[in-house]
Write a protein that holds these residues in place. Sequence first.
Motif, PDB file in Angstrom:
ATOM      1  N   PRO A  52       0.844  -1.202   0.000  1.00 22.33           N
ATOM      2  CA  PRO A  52       0.000   0.000   0.000  1.00 22.33           C
ATOM      3  C   PRO A  52       0.876   1.247   0.000  1.00 22.33           C
ATOM      4  O   PRO A  52       1.951   1.268   0.627  1.00 22.33           O
ATOM      5  N   ASN A  77      -1.537  -1.777  -6.596  1.00 22.86           N
ATOM      6  CA  ASN A  77      -0.566  -1.124  -5.718  1.00 22.86           C
ATOM      7  C   ASN A  77       0.771  -0.898  -6.428  1.00 22.86           C
ATOM      8  O   ASN A  77       1.476   0.079  -6.143  1.00 22.86           O
ATOM      9  N   ASP A 136      -4.460   1.253  -0.204  1.00 22.00           N
ATOM     10  CA  ASP A 136      -4.352  -0.160  -0.574  1.00 22.00           C
ATOM     11  C   ASP A 136      -5.423  -0.463  -1.613  1.00 22.00           C
ATOM     12  O   ASP A 136      -6.578  -0.676  -1.286  1.00 22.00           O
TER      13      ASP A 136
END
Length: 770
Positions: free
Chosen positions: A498, A532, A509
Amino acid sequence: MDNRPNNIYKSKQAENKAEPRKSRKWIRALWITFIFFFLVFISLVIAIEHGMVGYMPSLAELENPQSAISSDVYAADGTLLGRYYVTDRSNSKFSEISPNIIQALLATEDARFYEHAGIDPIATIAIPVYILERKKRGSSTITQQLAKNLFPRQSQSAWWLPFMKLKEWVLAVKLERNLTKNEIITMYLNTVPFGDNVFGIKNASLTFYNKMPDSVSVDEAAVLVGMLKGNTIYNPRSHPQRARERRNVVLEQMYKYNYITKEQVETLKDGETPLDYHKIDYHDGIAPYFRQVVEQQVKQVIKDMKKPDGTPYDIYKDGLKIWTTLDVRMQRYAEEAVHEHLSNWQTVFIGQAGYKDGTVWERSASIKNILAQSIKQSDRYQNFRSQDMSEAKAMAMMRVPIKMRVFAWNKMHYKDTVMSPIDSIKYMKLFLQCGFMAMDPATGEVKAWVGGIDHNYFMYDHVNVNTKRQVGSTIKPLLYSLAVDNGWSPCGVVSTAPQEFPTMTTLYDADNPVVYPAEVPMKIALAKSINNAALYMLKQVGIEAFADFIHKCGVTSRIDKVPSMALGVSDISLFEMMGAYSMFPGKGVHTQPFFISKIEDKNGMLVKSFASVQKEVINPNTAFKMVKLMRNVVAGGGTGARMRFRYNVTADIAGKTGTTSNQADAWFLGYAPDLMAGAWVGCDDREFRFRREDLGQGAASALPIWALFMKRVWADKSLNIDPAATFKAPDGFNDCDATDPTSADRKDLEKGAESSEHSGHVEDEDVNER
């Protein structure tokens, strides 16, 4: 002495002298009357000639009559795609008209055409005879009829009719003085009305027999000319028996004047003259969405342009010839691919819970608002309200079932049914729509364009630059190419953790709940569309830099400068995305798509020509590295893996899937070395979508159209699109070859795919692509 005999004699003598005087008076009166009416006639002719009795066209207008001529739009190979017109009319030259048509016309309408000077004296003198015998017979020559067609009568009153007739005589003589006989007969055939609102022999022969006028046979010519007596009652489409009878009359006239033999007459009269009817309609025919976009583009181009006479161009009246880049074969394959996939996929879509039983309309306030707005914007509701009907009454009427025709995925693309107007709105709202475009990446020429599923019922085009939807993960190749072009190695690894952004209070995230290794090779990050990883790359290149780069790739839409831009949150058109992707097969050069090659005037003189605009956006090495990375999407176990195992596409291709939030938009953009194409699928209202990602993702909803289209293209050898063609590395290309998926990479991808599959029904593999 009786003087009576003498008186009688004198009286008779006086009478005899008076009779010649009376005769002379009558003769003189007749001459005076004749001279008077002759002078009146001459004065009237002079008055008409000088425009004192209604408008009289000038010599220039007679030689170049300004009849409204439809503008024709053509495919790249010269196939007529459609017309834009107020009056459906196109012109032909004399050499382009079959002698069969000329002979049929002369035999039926004006047998002495090449002998008179505009007015047939024999036919004119015979008028009183036919009137006394109560026979209805036209005496107007072809030249007189042309005068009437070019300059229609202003009044139909009985009092004014003689003046109009005399005016047509004057016009006919002027036409004969200034035009050749062949020019007159050509102009007549170009202006005369045929059935079904078709004007001119070219349009008539194309409409009724699907052939140019120089190829019309004797019996076909007889049918067409026969319509001139009554283009409704002798229309061969609507009244075949009457048209046949009239055809036979024309054939007899052609025999009478020795244009055909007796044997020909008998043979043709006994035979059929089958139609090959092709009326070009605004909705029907090939590429209706494309023609709609071309129309708007041409209007935009010519709005500030002037004709040689200084007046502005009019696409509906000036007979422009618009040449496009469209390939009719590819267009047909594109339309077939859309039909094949979506006719089946619609069944899956409508079978979802809430859609088939109609409860979806109660699912949320936004959906209820969509329905309310759609009802009030409908023509039927507006019509009710225009009748001073209250809103409550209008809504009540909208709930009453009536007979209607609606779209359906069948051979006819419609079905007749009974439903209420409100139910019909609900029914039509739940159809999946589509945008599909194919282009040559080297030239920018658009080869195919499908803007929707059916132009009759859904006229909104989903390809053009003004139709924008969230692009999802199809934006990621642009992000990765910016990074690679600025030194990032495609052989390296990227983080899947994240990410933190200054504008966000918590870590972003975008992959939750799916968990990936902390770092993955770049090729896996793009192939598996790891969100991500894209956020990580965005942090490295910068939000502002990425926004600027997207615009540099030819995208003119507004770009949202937020972290989710890396995931395709911005609304961009398919047309723009196709242009942006052209740099990958184009060795780093962005090629702007274009679809009009040139515009000519009615005489074939060039008005404007077009060519694509090209510019280098990334270097050739970067472009080829991106090709290798995007190969993995379809060949390395990525989100487009079904291209290989389900559709058996083994060609050297690359591309990217895309799916937006809640599966509202499904995308696939892909390319081979010499052709690229893109597909978008979704409902017009984003609230209606697949509820499961395995069904609504780009790989399931959009990719199949691409695959079905390309397989048809590769199978057509006349297109010279070689399925064995491969991407070529630029001179001096060097990388670590890590962009080629190894067996270990494939196992990692397959393992990831297995862990990402949804429970329940799954069509095939699928990677959980976002």
